[in-house]
Enzyme design. Sequence first.
Site, PDB file in Angstrom:
ATOM      1  N   MET A   1      22.491   1.598   3.834  1.00 46.92           N
ATOM      2  CA  MET A   1      22.815   0.682   3.421  1.00 46.92           C
ATOM      3  C   MET A   1      21.481  -0.321   3.077  1.00 46.92           C
ATOM      4  SD  MET A   1      25.878   1.874   4.332  1.00 46.92           S
ATOM      5  CE  MET A   1      26.592   3.092   5.529  1.00 46.92           C
ATOM      6  N   SER A   2      22.090  -1.379   2.591  1.00 43.46           N
ATOM      7  CA  SER A   2      21.313  -2.661   1.915  1.00 43.46           C
ATOM      8  C   SER A   2      21.688  -3.061   1.306  1.00 43.46           C
ATOM      9  CB  SER A   2      19.898  -1.776   1.027  1.00 43.46           C
ATOM     10  OG  SER A   2      19.003  -1.416   1.314  1.00 43.46           O
ATOM     11  N   THR A   3      20.894  -4.463   1.122  1.00 39.56           N
ATOM     12  CA  THR A   3      20.970  -5.682   0.491  1.00 39.56           C
ATOM     13  C   THR A   3      20.595  -5.328  -0.835  1.00 39.56           C
ATOM     14  OG1 THR A   3      19.013  -7.069   1.140  1.00 39.56           O
ATOM     15  CG2 THR A   3      21.032  -6.953   2.720  1.00 39.56           C
ATOM     16  N   GLN A   6      17.407  -5.226  -2.381  1.00 39.93           N
ATOM     17  CA  GLN A   6      16.582  -4.059  -2.244  1.00 39.93           C
ATOM     18  C   GLN A   6      16.707  -3.121  -2.933  1.00 39.93           C
ATOM     19  OE1 GLN A   6      17.714  -3.633   2.098  1.00 39.93           O
ATOM     20  NE2 GLN A   6      15.643  -4.615   2.461  1.00 39.93           N
TER      21      GLN A   6
END
Length: 184
Positions: A1-3, A6
């Site tokens: 999971m990443s913003t 990213q």
Amino acid sequence: MSTTDQHLGLQEEALRAAGCEMVRAEKRSGTTTEGRTELLTLMDFARRGDTIVVTRIDRLARSIADLAALVRELEAKGVALRATEQPVDTSTAAGRCFLQMLGVFAEFETNLRRERQLEGIAKAKAEGVYKGRPRSIDAAAVRAMAAEGLGGSEIARRLGIGRASVYRLLGDTKVAPVQPVSPA
């Protein structure tokens, strides 16, 4: 999971190298589990004996409360959690202990980041650089309608805004709605 700023490529490569057959990804903040549809799908799909693998625990959750809830749900299903870049493996006592310590530090880091952000905003406001978002409510229209004797609910309906916004604006400007006087 990443913003959203990213790139998931390196994380996906690490997961495939760790033997993951299926990789789920989403570019959402780990600060909450709300609105994270891929995480919900993953949690629903996991079955007894499965292992969910993440590159780092902060990819899964940044608050100790969210992390603890996710881990409890996984444990109830008989699903293990493992991180490729940290010695976390909930199938072992040492891995569970390390997971809890990492969760505490991840939450601490998130809180520090939030404090620094608020300090930066306060400094920018003091220097006149930060003024917040532009107003979306026509204050003059609210005041004019209040002066005509319209109540907060009617003003809100006509302008398509919330009543709380009307009352907040009228309270801030010290302009109270005019109350009609009934003849005696």
